[in-house]
Design an enzyme around this catalytic site. Structure first.
Site, mmCIF file in Angstrom:
data_model
loop_
_atom_site.group_PDB
_atom_site.id
_atom_site.type_symbol
_atom_site.label_atom_id
_atom_site.label_comp_id
_atom_site.label_asym_id
_atom_site.label_seq_id
_atom_site.Cartn_x
_atom_site.Cartn_y
_atom_site.Cartn_z
ATOM 1 N N GLY A 18 18.877 52.630 -41.878
ATOM 2 C CA GLY A 18 17.863 52.504 -40.821
ATOM 3 C C GLY A 18 17.889 51.166 -40.119
ATOM 4 O O GLY A 18 18.822 50.381 -40.262
ATOM 5 N N GLU A 22 23.458 49.540 -32.162
ATOM 6 C CA GLU A 22 24.568 50.237 -31.503
ATOM 7 C C GLU A 22 25.730 50.517 -32.472
ATOM 8 O O GLU A 22 26.489 51.468 -32.267
ATOM 9 C CB GLU A 22 25.022 49.443 -30.271
ATOM 10 N N HIS A 24 25.443 51.565 -35.645
ATOM 11 C CA HIS A 24 25.121 52.871 -36.246
ATOM 12 C C HIS A 24 25.276 53.993 -35.215
ATOM 13 O O HIS A 24 25.819 55.057 -35.512
ATOM 14 C CB HIS A 24 23.656 52.903 -36.715
ATOM 15 N N SER A 173 21.774 45.069 -39.171
ATOM 16 C CA SER A 173 20.306 45.124 -39.286
ATOM 17 C C SER A 173 19.783 43.783 -39.785
ATOM 18 O O SER A 173 18.675 43.375 -39.456
ATOM 19 C CB SER A 173 19.885 46.227 -40.246
HETATM 20 P P1 AMP Z 1 23.825 50.247 -43.067
HETATM 21 O O1 AMP Z 1 22.610 50.797 -42.387
HETATM 22 O O2 AMP Z 1 23.948 48.764 -42.981
HETATM 23 O O3 AMP Z 1 23.999 50.782 -44.462
HETATM 24 O O4 AMP Z 1 25.061 50.803 -42.256
HETATM 25 C C1 AMP Z 1 25.261 52.190 -42.100
HETATM 26 C C2 AMP Z 1 26.639 52.411 -41.535
HETATM 27 O O5 AMP Z 1 26.752 51.759 -40.264
HETATM 28 C C3 AMP Z 1 27.743 51.836 -42.418
HETATM 29 O O6 AMP Z 1 28.837 52.734 -42.442
HETATM 30 C C4 AMP Z 1 28.101 50.561 -41.719
HETATM 31 O O7 AMP Z 1 29.418 50.131 -41.950
HETATM 32 C C5 AMP Z 1 27.903 50.965 -40.268
HETATM 33 N N1 AMP Z 1 27.717 49.770 -39.436
HETATM 34 C C6 AMP Z 1 26.823 48.765 -39.627
HETATM 35 N N2 AMP Z 1 26.980 47.796 -38.694
HETATM 36 C C7 AMP Z 1 28.006 48.200 -37.900
HETATM 37 C C8 AMP Z 1 28.663 47.640 -36.765
HETATM 38 N N3 AMP Z 1 28.300 46.462 -36.256
HETATM 39 N N4 AMP Z 1 29.679 48.336 -36.202
HETATM 40 C C9 AMP Z 1 30.066 49.524 -36.718
HETATM 41 N N5 AMP Z 1 29.483 50.116 -37.789
HETATM 42 C C10 AMP Z 1 28.484 49.467 -38.376
#
Ligand code: AMP
Length: 270
Positions: A18, A22, A24, A173
């Site tokens: 959550g 951009e 995500h 995040s």
């Molecule tokens: P998180 O909410 O941090 O667990 O991230 C969920 C998914 O989004 C994971 O697969 C992350 O690697 C991906 N993600 C987070 N930040 C980025 C970003 N800046 N660019 C691309 N994917 C991202």
């Protein structure tokens, strides 16, 4: 959100914690392009946080997340409570071995056990054919790719490019924790990766020399802890001392700026 009519339809799934940005959303867009139904989850998974980490103050904004997801065509959003994922009596975990012991695994020892376990549960619940992860968490993506292969989980893992702010800072995040000054200092991660890329493109092969040049950029920061600058083969995450032509490799960084732990990486081939 649209109706969840899974029978016979190809499902793409995007797990998140959550507070979406951009990065995500790029994963959701990719899934919407490639699948009949796209599902996302929002779950701040307690088992991947150590006791001293930021579980209790992890940023949340469910209303905005739902609006964003709907605006890009996500059909289903799963927002479970911790006791739905881990009901009383829960006692089964998924553990990847060698690849989880280095880098992130060294600084966050129980982290990947939580990640592999929750992702297995979420893949099983969603019955997706495709799942989407960001290269921002490159080691996580490699661990999950390995896990899905080793356990014959019937789902393809797609690893998508890092989305950055216009100045280069990788979206996260956790960037919301940074003060204005820290936000400026956090750019050092990107700048040091750019410097490394330049050196590599000029023909430098010795990772120790590249690391030394990168480290120099951090010395003027006020409150930081450079936890690692690592060079690994992209697929196996085996650490490399010398860059070899034709073999994709990562340059990976973890650095604390103030109280915020940040990670970033470049994927390169020469
Ligand atoms: P998180 O909410 O941090 O667990 O991230 C969920 C998914 O989004 C994971 O697969 C992350 O690697 C991906 N993600 C987070 N930040 C980025 C970003 N800046 N660019 C691309 N994917 C991202």
């Amino acid at each position: 959100m649209g109706q969840f009519a899974s029978v016979g339809k190809q499902i793409g799934f995007v797990p998140t914690m959550g507070f979406l940005h951009e990065g995500h959303i790029s994963l959701v867009r990719e899934s919407v392009k490639e699948n009949e139904i796209t599902a996302a989850s929002i779950f701040v998974n307690p088992t991947q946080f150590a006791a001293h980490e930021d579980l209790s103050n992890y940023p949340r904004n469910e209303k905005r997340d739902l609006e964003l997801l709907e605006s890009v065509g996500c059909d289903v959003v799963f927002i479970p409570q911790p006791n739905e994922i881990y009901p009383p009596g829960f006692q089964t975990y998924v553990l990847a071995e060698e690849i989880t012991k280095i880098l992130e695994g060294e600084f966050r020892p129980s982290h990947f056990k939580g990640v592999t376990t929750v992702v297995t549960i979420l893949l099983n619940l969603s019955r997706c054919s495709n799942s989407y992860f960001g290269r921002k968490d490159a080691q996580q993506a490699a661990v999950l790719t390995r896990m899905v292969k080793d356990l014959y989980i019937p789902c393809t893992v797609h690893v998508c490019p890092i989305v950055r702010d216009s100045d280069g800072l990788a979206m996260s995040s956790r960037n919301v924790y940074l003060s204005e000054d820290e936000r400026g200092e956090a750019l050092t991660l990107y700048k040091s990766l750019k410097l490394a890329e330049e050196l590599v493109m000029k023909g430098e092969k010795e990772t120790q020399r590249i690391r030394a040049a990168m480290t120099g950029l951090y010395e003027k920061l006020r409150d930081y802890e450079l936890q690692y600058i690592a060079f690994t083969e992209a697929e196996t995450f085996t650490q490399i001392d010398e860059i070899e032509g034709g073999i994709p490799f990562y340059i990976l960084i973890a650095c604390r700026i103030g109280k915020t732990r940040l990670i970033d990486n470049f994927l390169l081939t020469v």
